[in-house]
Design a protein around this motif. Sequence first.
Motif, short mmCIF file in Angstrom:
data_model
loop_
_atom_site.label_atom_id
_atom_site.label_comp_id
_atom_site.label_asym_id
_atom_site.label_seq_id
_atom_site.Cartn_x
_atom_site.Cartn_y
_atom_site.Cartn_z
N ALA A 273 0.82 -1.22 0.00
CA ALA A 273 0.00 0.00 0.00
C ALA A 273 0.85 1.27 0.00
O ALA A 273 0.42 2.30 -0.52
N LYS A 274 2.05 1.21 0.56
CA LYS A 274 2.87 2.42 0.63
C LYS A 274 3.43 2.81 -0.73
O LYS A 274 3.71 3.98 -0.97
N ASN A 275 3.61 1.85 -1.62
CA ASN A 275 4.12 2.17 -2.95
C ASN A 275 3.60 1.15 -3.96
O ASN A 275 4.33 0.26 -4.39
N PRO A 276 2.33 1.27 -4.35
CA PRO A 276 1.77 0.31 -5.30
C PRO A 276 2.43 0.36 -6.68
O PRO A 276 2.37 -0.62 -7.41
N GLU A 277 3.08 1.45 -7.02
CA GLU A 277 3.76 1.54 -8.31
C GLU A 277 4.85 0.48 -8.42
O GLU A 277 5.01 -0.17 -9.47
N VAL A 278 5.61 0.29 -7.36
CA VAL A 278 6.67 -0.72 -7.37
C VAL A 278 6.06 -2.12 -7.52
O VAL A 278 6.53 -2.93 -8.32
N ALA A 279 4.99 -2.38 -6.78
CA ALA A 279 4.33 -3.69 -6.87
C ALA A 279 3.78 -3.92 -8.27
O ALA A 279 3.90 -5.02 -8.83
N LEU A 280 3.19 -2.88 -8.87
CA LEU A 280 2.62 -3.02 -10.22
C LEU A 280 3.73 -3.26 -11.24
O LEU A 280 3.59 -4.12 -12.12
N LYS A 281 4.80 -2.51 -11.16
CA LYS A 281 5.92 -2.70 -12.10
C LYS A 281 6.47 -4.12 -12.01
O LYS A 281 6.76 -4.74 -13.04
N ASN A 282 6.64 -4.61 -10.80
CA ASN A 282 7.15 -5.98 -10.63
C ASN A 282 6.19 -7.01 -11.22
O ASN A 282 6.61 -7.98 -11.85
N ALA A 283 4.88 -6.79 -11.01
CA ALA A 283 3.89 -7.73 -11.53
C ALA A 283 3.86 -7.70 -13.06
O ALA A 283 3.77 -8.74 -13.71
N ILE A 284 3.96 -6.51 -13.64
CA ILE A 284 3.96 -6.39 -15.11
C ILE A 284 5.21 -7.03 -15.69
O ILE A 284 5.15 -7.71 -16.72
N SER A 285 6.34 -6.86 -15.01
CA SER A 285 7.58 -7.48 -15.47
C SER A 285 7.45 -9.01 -15.46
O SER A 285 7.89 -9.69 -16.39
N TRP A 286 6.85 -9.54 -14.38
CA TRP A 286 6.62 -10.99 -14.31
C TRP A 286 5.71 -11.44 -15.45
O TRP A 286 5.97 -12.44 -16.12
N TRP A 287 4.62 -10.72 -15.66
CA TRP A 287 3.63 -11.04 -16.70
C TRP A 287 4.29 -11.06 -18.07
O TRP A 287 4.09 -12.00 -18.85
N LYS A 288 5.08 -10.06 -18.38
CA LYS A 288 5.74 -9.98 -19.68
C LYS A 288 6.65 -11.19 -19.91
O LYS A 288 6.77 -11.70 -21.03
N GLY A 289 7.26 -11.68 -18.85
CA GLY A 289 8.22 -12.77 -18.99
C GLY A 289 7.62 -14.16 -18.99
O GLY A 289 8.36 -15.15 -19.14
N THR A 290 6.31 -14.28 -18.86
CA THR A 290 5.70 -15.61 -18.85
C THR A 290 5.81 -16.25 -20.23
O THR A 290 5.35 -15.67 -21.22
N PRO A 291 6.37 -17.45 -20.36
CA PRO A 291 6.54 -18.08 -21.68
C PRO A 291 5.23 -18.62 -22.25
O PRO A 291 5.08 -18.73 -23.46
N THR A 292 4.31 -18.97 -21.36
CA THR A 292 2.98 -19.45 -21.77
C THR A 292 1.97 -18.85 -20.79
O THR A 292 2.35 -18.31 -19.74
N ALA A 293 0.71 -18.97 -21.13
CA ALA A 293 -0.32 -18.48 -20.21
C ALA A 293 -0.19 -19.21 -18.88
O ALA A 293 -0.29 -20.43 -18.83
N PRO A 294 0.05 -18.49 -17.78
CA PRO A 294 0.34 -19.17 -16.51
C PRO A 294 -0.86 -19.86 -15.87
O PRO A 294 -0.69 -20.80 -15.12
N SER A 295 -2.08 -19.42 -16.16
CA SER A 295 -3.25 -20.04 -15.53
C SER A 295 -4.48 -19.86 -16.41
O SER A 295 -5.42 -19.18 -16.03
N TRP A 296 -4.41 -20.43 -17.60
CA TRP A 296 -5.52 -20.53 -18.54
C TRP A 296 -5.94 -19.19 -19.16
O TRP A 296 -7.05 -19.08 -19.70
N GLU A 297 -5.09 -18.19 -19.12
CA GLU A 297 -5.49 -16.89 -19.65
C GLU A 297 -5.74 -16.93 -21.15
O GLU A 297 -6.61 -16.21 -21.67
N ASP A 298 -4.99 -17.77 -21.87
CA ASP A 298 -5.21 -17.85 -23.32
C ASP A 298 -6.61 -18.39 -23.62
O ASP A 298 -7.31 -17.89 -24.52
N ALA A 299 -7.05 -19.38 -22.86
CA ALA A 299 -8.40 -19.91 -23.05
C ALA A 299 -9.45 -18.88 -22.65
O ALA A 299 -10.48 -18.72 -23.32
N ASN A 300 -9.18 -18.16 -21.57
CA ASN A 300 -10.12 -17.12 -21.14
C ASN A 300 -10.29 -16.04 -22.21
O ASN A 300 -11.40 -15.54 -22.43
N ILE A 301 -9.19 -15.68 -22.85
CA ILE A 301 -9.25 -14.66 -23.90
C ILE A 301 -10.09 -15.15 -25.07
O ILE A 301 -10.92 -14.41 -25.60
#
Length: 452
Positions: A273-301
């Motif tokens: 809560a003190k710095n959500p920007e850092v948490a968001l950047k880290n999450a986006i970086s993880w998301w970008k690096g996923t080699p495949t849909a980590p939990s059925w996101e491709d099917a959901n799309i």
Amino acid sequence: MRIVAGGLNGLYLEEIHTNSIKDAIWVKAAIAYANGHPKIFDDCWKNGVPLTFYGRYDSSAPVSTNILKTFLDRKSPSFICKLVPDIFHPKVIWWGGYGAYIGSANLTDNGWVGNIEMGVFFSQEDLIANNLETELDDFFEQVDARAHSLTKEIYDEICDLESKEFNAKKSRGNEKATFDKKRIIPRLPPLQQVPPKNSNERRRNAFLKEWRDTLQILRDIADRVSSPSNQPAWLPQDTPKGVQADQFLHAFYYNHVLQGQRATHHELHEKNAKNPEVALKNAISWWKGTPTAPSWEDANIRNSRVVKDKLNIRKIQNLTEDEFLEVCKEVHALTDHCLRVRNSTFGLPANQYTEKAERIRILGHYLWVQRTNNNRNVVDVLKHVLYGGKIEDVPDRIWECISLDEFKIPHLGISSLGEIVGWALPDTYPPRNGRTSKALRALGYKVKIHSE
């Protein structure tokens, strides 16, 4: 404690700010009027200091559009603009961990340098010694309770007002009246004259404020995760921005928030809560690096396109029960909710176990045969939410469908409606359900988790 009187005593507000920025943990500013290019905004952004700015909102456009645009363009949970209507007139800047200014200066060039202004600067030691941190905390909490997050709709409204004033100054009075009649944020009367309101109106206003505030958060995230530099390689390029935001939050929730059967969003919120920007950047970086849909996101799309197609404005009127059941199967909030509905609601024996696939079919049929108190069916209700007026008023219509008997369908709740709207209108309204809100809370955002 020091007197800040600019040219009268040689101590300028800009000097205090320049000295503070290297030590400040965050900055909160409650200042009614702002225009030009205030140094405080650029310095906070360049130095990674989280900033929350509260400005005034009324027909005089107290905060200039170039400033509003800066906040919208940066799309950062650590660079926040909120607006307080009509009666807002403070001039307070609190540099967390350094000190606070309370005085008369607005965020303008004249306010910081040219005008005769008067204020007081309290160092961190002064604040602690006089228990002023508690007072400031309370002040900002109360301001925040009356504030509305800046959205694109509000920005467009102010731009339209400025344009009309520039081109037709003689009609200023009429433009103000028109603005006040149609304004997005309701007028806030003086505190001592606040009339009593019925509880339903208070709940409606609170709901719309929170829903629109969170909508802008989702839009900002959608813009960021849909940037080519942030997209994982497996993501289909034609995925709408709103769907990308939803599936990013879906993946974050199932891979970082859910631990076994327990969601850890409360613990993560305390951490981020003190710095959500850092948490968001880290999450986006993880998301970008996923080699495949980590939990059925491709099917959901892929499945989200089914919902969008079935609920298209040209097709929804002729929606069949089988097609509606297809929609229900792809709405996470409904597939989750069907497991919590009592057997007696469906006319089943109390001890009968039903597989999830069968249970969502039963819930779909249940919704299909329900009627509101003026005989609207579920298709009528969905048509009303999605296409029953201006697209910017969809949140108002969601509220109607969860609170007014003429639109209310049992067990079609706020999370399901928010998700359905997002699948059907993803370019304007990113999907939102309970899981979305938990993911946002885990990232440090202050949002409400709605349930049904």
